[in-house]
Design a protein around this motif. Structure first.
Motif, short mmCIF file in Angstrom:
data_model
loop_
_atom_site.label_atom_id
_atom_site.label_comp_id
_atom_site.label_asym_id
_atom_site.label_seq_id
_atom_site.Cartn_x
_atom_site.Cartn_y
_atom_site.Cartn_z
N SER A 44 11.51 43.95 -34.77
CA SER A 44 10.06 44.01 -34.51
C SER A 44 9.24 43.73 -35.76
CB SER A 44 9.70 45.38 -33.92
OG SER A 44 10.10 46.43 -34.79
N ALA A 45 9.62 44.31 -36.89
CA ALA A 45 8.85 44.07 -38.12
C ALA A 45 8.95 42.61 -38.56
CB ALA A 45 9.34 45.00 -39.22
N LEU A 46 10.13 42.02 -38.44
CA LEU A 46 10.31 40.61 -38.81
C LEU A 46 9.45 39.70 -37.94
CD1 LEU A 46 11.86 38.36 -40.38
CD2 LEU A 46 13.54 38.42 -38.51
N LEU A 47 9.51 39.90 -36.62
CA LEU A 47 8.75 39.04 -35.71
C LEU A 47 7.24 39.25 -35.90
CD1 LEU A 47 10.84 39.06 -32.41
CD2 LEU A 47 11.10 37.68 -34.47
N ALA A 48 6.84 40.48 -36.12
CA ALA A 48 5.42 40.74 -36.38
C ALA A 48 4.98 40.01 -37.64
CB ALA A 48 5.17 42.24 -36.50
N GLY A 49 5.87 39.95 -38.63
CA GLY A 49 5.53 39.26 -39.87
C GLY A 49 5.35 37.78 -39.73
N TYR A 50 5.96 37.19 -38.70
CA TYR A 50 5.78 35.76 -38.45
C TYR A 50 4.43 35.45 -37.79
CZ TYR A 50 10.71 34.72 -39.46
OH TYR A 50 11.94 34.55 -40.07
N PRO A 90 2.62 49.09 -32.94
CA PRO A 90 1.90 49.19 -34.22
C PRO A 90 1.26 47.88 -34.67
CG PRO A 90 4.02 50.30 -34.37
CD PRO A 90 4.01 49.55 -33.08
N TRP A 91 1.78 46.75 -34.22
CA TRP A 91 1.28 45.46 -34.68
C TRP A 91 0.52 44.67 -33.62
CZ3 TRP A 91 6.55 46.75 -35.74
CH2 TRP A 91 6.79 47.06 -37.09
N PHE A 92 0.71 45.00 -32.33
CA PHE A 92 0.17 44.16 -31.27
C PHE A 92 -0.60 44.98 -30.25
CE2 PHE A 92 3.79 41.87 -32.94
CZ PHE A 92 3.36 40.54 -32.97
N ASP A 93 -1.70 44.41 -29.75
CA ASP A 93 -2.36 44.93 -28.55
C ASP A 93 -1.61 44.34 -27.36
OD1 ASP A 93 -4.42 46.43 -29.82
OD2 ASP A 93 -5.48 44.54 -30.25
N LEU A 94 -0.92 45.20 -26.61
CA LEU A 94 -0.01 44.73 -25.56
C LEU A 94 -0.66 44.77 -24.19
CD1 LEU A 94 3.21 46.56 -26.79
CD2 LEU A 94 2.61 44.14 -27.11
N ARG A 105 8.72 41.00 -18.92
CA ARG A 105 8.14 40.32 -20.10
C ARG A 105 7.06 41.23 -20.66
NH1 ARG A 105 5.16 36.26 -17.85
NH2 ARG A 105 3.29 37.52 -18.08
N ILE A 106 7.05 41.35 -21.99
CA ILE A 106 6.01 42.10 -22.71
C ILE A 106 5.26 41.11 -23.57
CG2 ILE A 106 5.60 43.88 -24.45
CD1 ILE A 106 8.19 45.24 -23.38
N ASP A 107 3.95 41.06 -23.43
CA ASP A 107 3.17 40.10 -24.21
C ASP A 107 1.90 40.76 -24.73
OD1 ASP A 107 0.92 39.38 -22.12
OD2 ASP A 107 2.79 39.11 -21.02
N GLY A 108 1.34 40.16 -25.77
CA GLY A 108 0.14 40.72 -26.37
C GLY A 108 -0.37 39.86 -27.50
N ILE A 109 -1.33 40.43 -28.26
CA ILE A 109 -2.02 39.72 -29.36
C ILE A 109 -1.83 40.51 -30.65
CG2 ILE A 109 -4.24 38.84 -30.18
CD1 ILE A 109 -3.34 37.46 -27.67
N ARG A 110 -1.54 39.79 -31.71
CA ARG A 110 -1.36 40.42 -33.03
C ARG A 110 -2.68 41.01 -33.51
NH1 ARG A 110 -0.04 42.74 -37.53
NH2 ARG A 110 1.52 41.81 -38.91
#
Length: 293
Positions: free
Chosen positions: A238-244, A270-274, A285-290
């Motif tokens: 999760s942290a790696l993908l959020a960092g991209y 913690p990183w995305f509004d889901l 599927r889980i999707d959202g905005i950084r």
């Protein structure tokens, strides 16, 4: 010419022994399939994981006696949990296999079209893709959930990361839907080869770059990230993908069973509004905005 087909239920531990014995007894072909709807995704290179409950299917010339085959197996200490057989009439097997794969529509515009069929909608976005070794031809719910999500988003001039790209279907779909460029990464070198071939067949190879995870360009940021892998790795990464993802980037995750959704949501919150979780069959599927910052 008719054929004798045997189906033997066994376990992961005994499947290879059954396969070898059946081949020695004269089987023309032997295949191993899932006996309990237990998916296997993206095995490590050089491995061949099987299902805990495996069905071994063998094809013999019709003069073989199934009772004698069963007796010969038992003499070798191989007793199937269950066994049945049928006689198959000869047919054009390649044609029958091809008929199982018809064009499929995802969302409003996107179609997956096998090479041997005509596109049903010449005005649609038609992605040419044949079934192959790499996972991801649109037939599984997880791939379908991601394709529908891509079709429903404006990808014009976007940079897309397909994490765990498999066949490359999601990256290629994004490019055909208007993305400026796409990056695909996978732990399996065969998946990268399949992705490159499929991109070439769809005329987008020059806009798709492919990397093993450890060879990803650094730093790298995308506008859209799709990851169709498994819930466990998704949580760990999760942290790696959020960092991209730069602030405002769109994220879609799948390969997640419904009962696993909450743990994945907690890892990315913690990183995305889901958005609310989307479900197809047993998969979600889980999707959202950084978020900013």
């Amino acid at each position: 010419m008719a054929w004798l087909q045997l189906h033997l239920a066994t376990t992961e531990q005994h499947a290879d022994a059954f396969q070898a014995a059946l081949e020695n007894l004269g089987a023309c072909a032997v295949s191993l399939t899932d006996g309990a709807d237990q998916p296997v995704f993206e095995p490590p290179p050089g491995t061949r994981p099987l299902w805990q409950n495996t069905v071994v299917t063998a094809l013999f010339d019709p003069e073989h006696d199934p009772d004698l085959i069963k007796a010969a197996l038992e003499l070798q200490g191989l007793s199937a949990d269950a066994m049945h057989h049928e006689v198959l009439e000869d047919q054009a097997w390649e044609r029958a296999w091809m008929d199982d794969f018809a064009p499929m529509r995802f969302g409003e515009r996107l179609w997956i079209v096998p090479s041997w069929t005509e596109a049903p909608d010449t005005k649609g976005i038609n992605l040419k893709l044949d079934p192959g070794l790499a996972f991801g031809t649109g037939t599984h719910e997880t791939t379908a959930l991601c394709l529908e999500w891509l079709d429903g988003n404006n990808l014009t001039d976007q940079t897309v990361l397909d994490f765990g790209c498999g066949s490359g279907v999601l990256a290629i779909a994004a490019l055909l839907l208007g993305a400026r460029e796409a990056v695909g990464t996978d732990i399996d070198p065969q998946a990268l080869i399949a992705s490159e071939d499929n991109a070439g067949n769809n005329g987008v190879a020059e806009r798709l770059s492919l990397h093993l995870p450890e060879e990803m360009p650094q730093p790298f940021h995308c506008d859209v990230l799709v990851a169709n892998i498994l819930a466990g790795p998704l949580v760990e990464l999760s942290a790696l993908l959020a960092g991209y993802c730069r602030p405002g980037s769109k994220l879609a995750l799948s390969g997640i069973l419904a009962e696993q959704a909450e743990s994945v949501r907690e890892a990315y919150a913690p990183w995305f509004d889901l958005n609310p979780t989307s479900q197809k069959g047993d998969w979600v599927r889980i999707d959202g905005i950084r978020k900013d910052g």
